[in-house]
Design a protein around this motif. Structure first.
Motif, PDB file in Angstrom:
ATOM      1  N   GLY A 160     -17.826  -8.038  -4.517  1.00 33.44           N
ATOM      2  CA  GLY A 160     -17.593  -8.154  -3.080  1.00 33.44           C
ATOM      3  C   GLY A 160     -16.244  -8.747  -2.723  1.00 33.44           C
ATOM      4  N   GLN A 161     -15.572  -9.343  -3.716  1.00 36.19           N
ATOM      5  CA  GLN A 161     -14.250  -9.906  -3.456  1.00 36.19           C
ATOM      6  C   GLN A 161     -13.173  -8.845  -3.702  1.00 36.19           C
ATOM      7  N   LEU A 162     -12.068  -8.990  -2.998  1.00 36.00           N
ATOM      8  CA  LEU A 162     -10.983  -8.031  -3.161  1.00 36.00           C
ATOM      9  C   LEU A 162      -9.904  -8.605  -4.073  1.00 36.00           C
ATOM     10  N   ASP A 163      -9.201  -7.706  -4.721  1.00 39.45           N
ATOM     11  CA  ASP A 163      -8.105  -8.123  -5.583  1.00 39.45           C
ATOM     12  C   ASP A 163      -6.934  -8.650  -4.762  1.00 39.45           C
ATOM     13  N   GLU A 164      -6.087  -9.416  -5.464  1.00 39.80           N
ATOM     14  CA  GLU A 164      -4.889  -9.954  -4.829  1.00 39.80           C
ATOM     15  C   GLU A 164      -3.750  -8.939  -4.776  1.00 39.80           C
ATOM     16  N   TYR A 165      -3.751  -8.062  -5.757  1.00 38.51           N
ATOM     17  CA  TYR A 165      -2.633  -7.124  -5.905  1.00 38.51           C
ATOM     18  C   TYR A 165      -3.133  -5.699  -6.137  1.00 38.51           C
ATOM     19  N   TYR A 166      -2.304  -4.777  -5.722  1.00 37.52           N
ATOM     20  CA  TYR A 166      -2.442  -3.387  -6.157  1.00 37.52           C
ATOM     21  C   TYR A 166      -1.584  -3.197  -7.402  1.00 37.52           C
ATOM     22  N   HIS A 167      -2.058  -2.339  -8.261  1.00 38.75           N
ATOM     23  CA  HIS A 167      -1.292  -1.978  -9.449  1.00 38.75           C
ATOM     24  C   HIS A 167      -1.151  -0.461  -9.419  1.00 38.75           C
ATOM     25  N   PHE A 168       0.069   0.010  -9.264  1.00 38.80           N
ATOM     26  CA  PHE A 168       0.309   1.455  -9.265  1.00 38.80           C
ATOM     27  C   PHE A 168       0.942   1.817 -10.589  1.00 38.80           C
TER      28      PHE A 168
ATOM     29  N   ARG B  76       5.875   2.707   2.404  1.00 37.82           N
ATOM     30  CA  ARG B  76       6.067   4.086   2.841  1.00 37.82           C
ATOM     31  C   ARG B  76       5.734   5.060   1.717  1.00 37.82           C
ATOM     32  N   TRP B  77       6.438   4.929   0.592  1.00 36.43           N
ATOM     33  CA  TRP B  77       6.304   5.928  -0.451  1.00 36.43           C
ATOM     34  C   TRP B  77       6.236   5.323  -1.847  1.00 36.43           C
ATOM     35  N   LEU B  78       5.633   6.100  -2.713  1.00 33.21           N
ATOM     36  CA  LEU B  78       5.794   5.901  -4.153  1.00 33.21           C
ATOM     37  C   LEU B  78       6.514   7.139  -4.674  1.00 33.21           C
ATOM     38  N   PHE B  79       7.345   6.932  -5.662  1.00 35.92           N
ATOM     39  CA  PHE B  79       8.010   8.054  -6.316  1.00 35.92           C
ATOM     40  C   PHE B  79       7.603   8.058  -7.787  1.00 35.92           C
ATOM     41  N   VAL B  80       7.381   9.254  -8.318  1.00 37.23           N
ATOM     42  CA  VAL B  80       6.985   9.339  -9.727  1.00 37.23           C
ATOM     43  C   VAL B  80       7.614  10.584 -10.351  1.00 37.23           C
TER      44      VAL B  80
ATOM     45  N   ARG C  60       2.806   9.614  -0.335  1.00 36.64           N
ATOM     46  CA  ARG C  60       2.804   8.795   0.889  1.00 36.64           C
ATOM     47  C   ARG C  60       1.745   7.722   0.725  1.00 36.64           C
ATOM     48  N   MET C  61       2.118   6.493   1.076  1.00 34.00           N
ATOM     49  CA  MET C  61       1.234   5.383   0.736  1.00 34.00           C
ATOM     50  C   MET C  61       0.152   5.125   1.781  1.00 34.00           C
ATOM     51  N   ASP C  62       0.241   5.775   2.933  1.00 31.06           N
ATOM     52  CA  ASP C  62      -0.855   5.548   3.895  1.00 31.06           C
ATOM     53  C   ASP C  62      -2.121   6.269   3.447  1.00 31.06           C
ATOM     54  N   THR C  63      -1.943   7.427   2.811  1.00 31.69           N
ATOM     55  CA  THR C  63      -3.113   8.168   2.327  1.00 31.69           C
ATOM     56  C   THR C  63      -3.171   8.232   0.803  1.00 31.69           C
ATOM     57  N   MET C  64      -2.113   7.765   0.141  1.00 32.73           N
ATOM     58  CA  MET C  64      -2.023   7.818  -1.325  1.00 32.73           C
ATOM     59  C   MET C  64      -2.152   9.255  -1.840  1.00 32.73           C
ATOM     60  N   GLU C  65      -1.432  10.151  -1.174  1.00 29.75           N
ATOM     61  CA  GLU C  65      -1.423  11.543  -1.604  1.00 29.75           C
ATOM     62  C   GLU C  65       0.009  12.011  -1.792  1.00 29.75           C
ATOM     63  N   CYS C  66       0.175  12.848  -2.779  1.00 32.00           N
ATOM     64  CA  CYS C  66       1.474  13.454  -3.022  1.00 32.00           C
ATOM     65  C   CYS C  66       1.802  14.384  -1.859  1.00 32.00           C
TER      66      CYS C  66
ATOM     67  N   ARG D 258       1.379  -6.029   1.237  1.00 31.41           N
ATOM     68  CA  ARG D 258       2.526  -5.116   1.296  1.00 31.41           C
ATOM     69  C   ARG D 258       2.091  -3.648   1.298  1.00 31.41           C
ATOM     70  N   VAL D 259       0.792  -3.411   1.305  1.00 33.02           N
ATOM     71  CA  VAL D 259       0.283  -2.034   1.272  1.00 33.02           C
ATOM     72  C   VAL D 259      -0.578  -1.795   2.507  1.00 33.02           C
ATOM     73  N   LYS D 260      -0.204  -0.786   3.275  1.00 27.58           N
ATOM     74  CA  LYS D 260      -0.971  -0.469   4.485  1.00 27.58           C
ATOM     75  C   LYS D 260      -1.491   0.968   4.368  1.00 27.58           C
TER      76      LYS D 260
END
Ligand code: K7E
Ligand code: CUA
Ligand code: CA
Length: 639
Positions: free
Chosen positions: A65-73, A147-151, A163-169, A516-518
């Motif tokens: 039920g607790q949330l993590d402190e960080y995202y890991h991409f 805004r974005w991740l690049f890979v 795009r980081m709002d939906t996490m879709e390429c 930092r992630v929305k």
């Protein structure tokens, strides 16, 4: 060299020596029998020590039920995807299909995803493979802006934007005239317009030399082949320019002032074989003076290669004799380096040695001085080169002046202090830059720290991405998982707090503070031009082209019966009218190889040829409702 004997020696004499199974003896024989024998020889010792090494994980669990402190991409390597985990829990949150096909979401199956991935004339995918190595976020004010991740895709030299709002390429771009596109880094502010304090460009390093253009010419003369550094517009995802270099490129770093981008080079020899690539005692880190490159392009001083319209400038040494006008600066670093990383204070780039047991610290202000003609030698920009251990690959930072470098051959992470390394390099023999070493299991590739690639580096966590897991988990056949090991950086000594499994093979990642992630919770229906509403739902026929417009709302599809004919080209568009967060429906059509999902308020479409008659149950694949199993429609294909 007797690799077996050396390997045995390491195992008995060196504390934690099982990690040295690719140790000192193997450093020159990396590619040969030494490595193989070493691997085989370490088994017994490894099992023994691993039981001892079980860490007490207190304080780092995330309760239910607790949330993590960080995202890991992270990247997913040859799976072709990107991934999201929570830190410190290590829980997998999402996989983002990019260059691969993913029937869960329908990536590579829906028309929308195929358009992003790229298709051949017959509508099939141009590529179905990918090899992602490096994931980086876009910046504003020197930190992540969500805004974005690049890979990257190393196989087909493609850059993807997520795009980081939906996490879709949302875009995939193939770089022209390069092969082995490996390193990538967004700029942290605009290199030309200092008022633009956000990511505007993504720099891409190409690792493999190829004929230019690669059209069958010069096959027997690799000396004519070349490698290009590419600059892509982050906003339009178009290639702005490319720069030809001496040697290859590997990883990429960018400066916080936007002025410099750089890539480590392990093949300054321009060799086409392994021995040749290891011939020189030093290789280089090549710096690009971005504003000068773009001034050349603006002035029309460029060429193009083959059918590509992308401006190509010449960054080879012979074309840049005067530092004051040069667009490149080749700083000599340790032999066959791997990894180049920017310190969070914006002052230095650190190049890890790989075949040299050193890390090279390059002072960016001195590189700029060299470009101004005020520094005699490129090498004068090097301000430290501490010996840190065997097989150093990648370096992370804690924002407190310390660096953490992965040591592939030693199976360790070494913590060292940058200022102490600089003092030592100046001649102070009393200082010892190495502060701590910790064993990891085993053969670490990338290591990266929480917010460590931003000005907000917080020194809390370090993730070690290890290439071998052997005895760390239950055996599952010859293919082992990899380990992601979480290390707590807050104490005087590094502390291993957990082991997580990873499906091969994540390379790099970033750890991003969660504020930092929305992201969005549901889609907006009007964002989809082809959304199906009550007004246009139904079947529309034009000759043998049939458009089926379908809606989903738990627990039903809008049409219980869909009748078509053999020979029809069918486009099925599905809009999910549910507005409830997390209420996703699936759409599978047996025999027709169709499987995708629609999230709340989302629209997707597929196109297929109705080439066999019969009744086919279109059914919901995503458990959505008590009547989920009953959520089906009949697709009747008349002969
Ligand atoms: Cu070292 Cu492709 Cu970043 Cu792998 S690369 S580890
Ligand atoms: Cu809709 Cu399950
Ligand atoms: Ca070399």
């Amino acid at each position: 060299m007797d690799s077996k004997k050396d390997s045995n020696d390491n195992n008995v004499t060196v504390p934690g020596g099982r990690r040295n199974f690719l140790g000192k003896s193997a450093i020159v024989g990396l590619a040969g029998a030494g490595a193989v024998l070493g691997l085989a020889g370490c088994k017994e010792e490894a099992t023994k020590v691993a039981t001892k090494a079980a860490p007490a994980a207190a304080g780092h669990e995330v309760a239910p039920g607790q949330l993590d402190e960080y995202y890991h991409f992270s990247s997913g390597g040859h799976s072709g995807e990107a991934r999201i985990m929570g830190i410190p829990s290590g829980r997998t949150l999402r996989r983002i299909p990019v260059f691969n096909i993913d029937p869960m979401v329908g990536w590579g199956i829906t028309n929308e995803s195929k358009a992003i991935m790229g298709t051949k004339a017959d509508g099939s995918l141009r590529y179905t493979t990918g090899d992602t190595h490096h994931v980086h976020g876009s910046y504003t004010d020197g930190t992540y802006d969500s805004r974005w991740l690049f890979v990257n895709d190393k196989i087909h030299s493609r850059l993807a934007r997520i795009r980081m709002d939906t996490m879709e390429c949302d875009t995939i771009l193939q770089l022209p005239n390069v092969m082995g596109f490996h390193g990538i880094f967004p700029d942290k502010r605009d290199p030309v317009d200092a008022a633009i304090n956000r990511t505007t460009r993504v720099f891409c390093g190409a690792e493999f030399h190829i004929p230019l253009p690669n059209d069958g010419r010069d096959l027997d003369d690799p000396s004519k082949w070349g490698a290009l550094f590419s600059c892509v517009s982050a906003d339009t995802m178009e290639v702005m320019w490319q720069c030809r270099v001496d040697g290859n490129m590997d990883l990429v770093a960018t400066s916080y002032d936007g002025k410099l981008a750089a890539s480590n080079q392990y093949n300054t020899e321009n060799a086409a074989d392994q021995a040749g690539m290891m011939a020189a005692e030093r290789d280089a880190c090549v710096f690009f003076h971005v504003a000068r490159v773009e001034a050349l392009v603006k002035a029309g001083k460029f060429t193009t290669i083959g059918g590509s319209k992308v401006p190509v400038v010449d960054g080879r040494k012979a074309a840049n004799p005067d530092p004051k006008t040069s667009i490149t600066c080749y700083v000599p670093v340790g032999k066959n380096p791997h990894g180049v990383n920017a310190t969070p204070d914006g002052k230095y780039f650190v190049c890890a040695g790989k075949l040299s047991p050193t890390a090279t610290v390059i002072d960016l202000s001195k590189v700029l001085q060299w470009f101004d003609g005020a520094l005699k030698l490129e090498r004068d920009s090097v301000v430290a080169e501490p010996e840190i251990g065997l097989g150093p690959l990648h370096t992370a930072f804690d924002g407190k002046g310390n660096a953490y470098t992965s040591l592939f051959l030693d199976s360790q992470v070494v913590k060292w202090n940058i200022d102490l390394a600089i003092a030592q390099f100046k001649g102070d023999k009393t200082v010892k830059p190495i502060i701590d070493k910790i064993d990891v299991h085993y053969q670490p590739g990338h290591g990266y720290s929480s917010m460590g690639e931003t000005k907000e580096a917080d020194g809390k966590y370090f993730n070690s991405g290890n290439k071998f897991s052997k005895d760390r988990f239950l055996p599952v056949g010859p293919l082992h998982c990899e380990t992601e090991q979480l290390i707590d950086l807050t104490g005087a000594k590094m502390k291993l707090v957990s082991d997580h499994t990873a499906y091969p093979e994540p390379h790099d990642g970033i750890i991003v503070r969660r504020d930092r992630v929305k992201t969005r919770q549901i889609y907006t229906m009007t964002d989809f031009p082809n959304a199906v509403t009550a007004d246009n739902a139904g079947i529309e026929r034009k000759g043998n082209k049939v458009h089926v417009r379908l809606m989903s709302q738990a627990p039903a599809f809008s049409m219980p019966i869909i009748k078509i004919k053999v020979g029809d080209e069918v486009t099925l568009t599905l809009t999910n009218h549910d507005k409830v967060e997390d209420l996703t429906h699936g759409c599978a059509i047996p025999t027709y190889n169709i499987n995708f999902i629609v999230n709340p308020q989302e629209t997707k479409s597929v196109t297929f040829k109705a080439d066999h008659p019969g009744a086919y149950w279109i059914y919901c694949t995503h458990f959505c409702h008590a009547l989920h199993l009953e959520m089906r429609s009949r697709l009747l294909v008349e002969a």
